[in-house]
Design an enzyme around this catalytic site. Structure first.
Site, PDB file in Angstrom:
ATOM      1  N   ASP A   6       0.873  -1.165   0.000  1.00  0.00           N
ATOM      2  CA  ASP A   6       0.000   0.000   0.000  1.00  0.00           C
ATOM      3  C   ASP A   6       0.918   1.225   0.000  1.00  0.00           C
ATOM      4  OD1 ASP A   6      -2.239   1.702   0.399  1.00  0.00           O
ATOM      5  OD2 ASP A   6      -3.241   0.087   1.501  1.00  0.00           O
ATOM      6  N   ASP A  22      -2.857   4.672  -2.340  1.00  0.00           N
ATOM      7  CA  ASP A  22      -3.824   5.280  -1.434  1.00  0.00           C
ATOM      8  C   ASP A  22      -4.204   6.693  -1.889  1.00  0.00           C
ATOM      9  OD1 ASP A  22      -5.113   5.232   1.309  1.00  0.00           O
ATOM     10  OD2 ASP A  22      -3.868   7.025   1.509  1.00  0.00           O
ATOM     11  N   GLU A  58      -6.506   3.923  -5.704  1.00  0.00           N
ATOM     12  CA  GLU A  58      -7.752   4.152  -4.972  1.00  0.00           C
ATOM     13  C   GLU A  58      -8.445   5.336  -5.644  1.00  0.00           C
ATOM     14  OE1 GLU A  58      -9.692   4.804  -0.568  1.00  0.00           O
ATOM     15  OE2 GLU A  58      -7.811   5.788  -1.034  1.00  0.00           O
ATOM     16  N   HIS A 110     -11.251  -2.176   3.923  1.00  0.00           N
ATOM     17  CA  HIS A 110     -11.101  -1.798   5.333  1.00  0.00           C
ATOM     18  C   HIS A 110     -11.863  -0.511   5.657  1.00  0.00           C
ATOM     19  CE1 HIS A 110      -8.225   0.318   2.925  1.00  0.00           C
ATOM     20  NE2 HIS A 110      -7.949   1.145   3.911  1.00  0.00           N
ATOM     21  N   ASP A 111     -12.426   0.138   4.653  1.00  0.00           N
ATOM     22  CA  ASP A 111     -13.190   1.363   4.905  1.00  0.00           C
ATOM     23  C   ASP A 111     -14.700   1.146   4.793  1.00  0.00           C
ATOM     24  OD1 ASP A 111     -10.794   2.845   5.172  1.00  0.00           O
ATOM     25  OD2 ASP A 111     -10.689   3.194   3.013  1.00  0.00           O
TER      26      ASP A 111
HETATM   27  C1  NOJ Z   1      -7.800   5.762   2.207  1.00  0.00           C
HETATM   28  C2  NOJ Z   1      -7.587   4.592   3.081  1.00  0.00           C
HETATM   29  O1  NOJ Z   1      -8.236   3.475   2.524  1.00  0.00           O
HETATM   30  C3  NOJ Z   1      -8.123   4.974   4.444  1.00  0.00           C
HETATM   31  O2  NOJ Z   1      -8.180   3.866   5.289  1.00  0.00           O
HETATM   32  C4  NOJ Z   1      -7.253   6.068   4.988  1.00  0.00           C
HETATM   33  O3  NOJ Z   1      -7.785   6.524   6.208  1.00  0.00           O
HETATM   34  C5  NOJ Z   1      -7.158   7.238   4.030  1.00  0.00           C
HETATM   35  N1  NOJ Z   1      -6.980   6.833   2.661  1.00  0.00           N
HETATM   36  C6  NOJ Z   1      -6.009   8.145   4.380  1.00  0.00           C
HETATM   37  O4  NOJ Z   1      -4.794   7.580   3.979  1.00  0.00           O
END
Ligand code: NOJ
Ligand code: MG
Length: 535
Positions: free
Chosen positions: A109, A211, A274, A332-333
């Site tokens: 990542d 990310d 992302e 994870h989000d």
């Molecule tokens: C996206 C990530 O998936 C998330 O978990 C993170 O808090 C933010 N970017 C900041 O890096």
């Protein structure tokens, strides 16, 4: 249809392994080797046999670098080392060797948008206005009457600008104030970050998940963001403005093109960005050279066969012959799929994910149907939960330890787990599902096997089939095989009449109908999905 003519099944620049299934691992939650309660790299190594058995092509590791761990490692303090909680560079090298020996690829990542405020670059940058690293971050004077330079406000419902009393300027942060944004208008920053990519590529990584890619470049004129007409445009809390000048804005593609060019020099590697954007905006990322701009269309999906069909058709329609899609249901989000959809629908959703055309990304634990876990406020570690308490926005619930077996702490750790375990781990775990031919794990494994063995499912063209409000029906069309996928979105038994009038069932989500023939109509039980070979 466009994809039935002579376009290649898999575009040449897409590494064939990357067309498979990528499994996302939250390193601190996967497997703990040293009893400190937090998963680590040797823990991941100890589970590579499992991942090979499951049949995935590669793993994506959550950030592994030294970090204050305010945002689960998305606050990097040193891009060229391994967080001692997770191991050492030697452990990392061993992970690469052991993974490659099993034909598994490894993605890191990469967090290019911001560093931790503890990163030496930021420490230098904030030490004085004349420091050589000052311009590596985004510093601005206060607005003429005082206060932040503009209205930018994002995820955390606070201004994106943090005042620095010592040097009397604001610095910008898209996330928390402890995650200052790097300045991609600065050439040295770009070079330093591309060197980070090379550092890990030279060590053998097979690519990166990037990310917060859409945040990398901000409006050089620092214009105010316009208000959002509909404040529900994003799933983040209280988003009250359109991020027109802070996300996916002019100048960004130039940065992305450079990043892609660095990775392109290393054949066989991939970049998973992302890019949580509407489908039509991904095109620019493909054109800039991204092999896999992440496609968020299925996150938090609505259980509606026609809507999903439209989503997939639209997405496929935006792609050129050179673009390869990718899909994911959870990260994870986001909430766990079994929590969002329920256990039965989660099986149908898994079949959809793994039979659509494109790379499938599977979040760890989905293969055993893990649920969200209630994490009490005093155990919360996620920065969102701690900054916006009482709002139910914390992400700890979907990041809890992997459930390996029914022994103490689910076989995750011998110590005190960093996040609570699911209360049902004695029933829901890998060991138990491994030997159960009808379990979720067996379904995932069978689907992965089918993808590996069946050319149509692996790389075949996508063709929507009959329109049905109860079921999503499509065909995958390879050179040597054709397959029909029919997913019943209702609780009732139904029959569908696909365009192919005969076929042989290869797999049902209930794992009990192999080799059954259908003729004219295909019968589906409530919440059942079926893959069938068709002539
Ligand atoms: C996206 C990530 O998936 C998330 O978990 C993170 O808090 C933010 N970017 C900041 O890096
Ligand atoms: Mg550990």
């Amino acid at each position: 249809m466009r994809r039935l003519d002579d376009s290649p099944l898999l575009p040449n620049h897409i590494p064939p392994w990357s067309a498979g299934v990528i499994y996302q691992i939250i390193v601190p939650s996967y497997c703990d080797s040293d009893g400190d309660g937090m998963g680590d790299l040797p823990g991941v190594v100890s589970r590579l046999d499992y991942l090979q058995w499951l049949g995935v092509s590669g793993i994506w590791l959550s950030p592994i670098h030294p970090s204050p761990m305010l945002d689960m490692g998305y606050d990097v303090a040193d891009y060229r080392d391994v967080n001692p909680r997770f191991g050492t560079l030697a452990d990392f090298d061993r992970l690469i060797r052991e993974a490659h020996r099993r034909d598994l690829r490894v993605l890191l990542d990469f967090v290019p948008n911001h560093t931790s405020d503890e990163h030496p670059w930021f420490q230098q940058s904030k030490s004085s206005r004349t420091n050589a690293k000052r311009d590596w971050y985004i510093w601005r004077d206060a607005a003429p009457g005082g206060g932040p330079p503009n209205n930018w406000t994002q995820q955390y419902e606070i201004s994106d600008w943090q005042w620095d009393a010592r040097t009397q300027q604001y610095y910008m942060h898209s996330f928390t104030p402890e995650q200052p944004d790097l300045n991609y208008q600065n050439r040295e920053v770009r070079e330093a970050m591309w060197d980070v990519l090379r550092f890990w590529l030279d060590r053998g990584v097979d690519g990166f998940r990037v990310d917060a890619m859409v945040h990398l470049f901000k409006d050089p004129l620092f214009r105010d963001n316009p208000p959002a007409e509909d404040s529900s445009v994003d799933r983040w809390p209280a988003w009250n403005m359109l991020p027109a000048f802070t996300q996916d804005c002019g100048g960004l593609q130039d940065v992305i093109r450079e990043m892609c060019e660095v990775v392109r020099q290393y054949p066989g590697r991939m970049l998973l960005g992302e890019n949580h954007l509407p489908a039509e905006r991904l095109n620019a990322y493909y054109r800039s050279g991204m092999t896999h701009p992440a496609n968020a269309q299925l996150l938090d999906l609505q259980w509606d066969a026609l809507k999903l069909r439209r989503t997939v058709d639209r997405f496929e329609g935006f792609l050129t012959d050179q673009d390869w899609p990718n899909w994911y249901l959870g990260t994870h989000d986001n909430d766990r799929v079994a929590t969002h959809l329920g256990a039965e629908r989660a099986r149908v959703a898994a079949m959809m994910l793994l039979t659509l055309r494109g790379t499938a990304i599977v979040y760890y634990g989905e293969e055993i149907g893990m649920h969200n876990v209630d994490v009490p406020p005093d155990k919360a570690v996620d920065v969102l939960a701690r900054r916006l308490p009482g709002r139910g926005v914390g992400r700890d619930k979907q990041r809890t330890p992997m459930q390996w077996n029914a022994t103490a702490n689910a076989g995750f750790t011998t110590g005190e787990p960093w996040l609570p375990l699911a209360p049902d781990f004695a029933e829901t775990n890998v060991d138990r599902q491994r030997d159960d031919p009808h379990s979720m794990l067996s379904l995932y494994r069978r689907l992965l096997k089918l993808r590996a063995e069946n050319e149509a499912i692996r790389v075949g063209r996508y063709l929507p089939d009959v329109i049905d409000s109860r079921a999503f029906v499509f065909v995958r069309h390879g050179e040597s095989a054709k397959a029909l996928v029919a997913l019943n979105f209702t609780d009732r038994a139904i029959t569908v009449e696909p365009k192919a009038t005969t076929g042989t069932v290869l797999l049902s989500t209930q794992l009990d109908r192999e080799n059954e023939r259908f003729d004219g109509v295909l019968r589906l039980r409530g919440q059942e999905g079926v893959v069938a070979a068709i002539p």
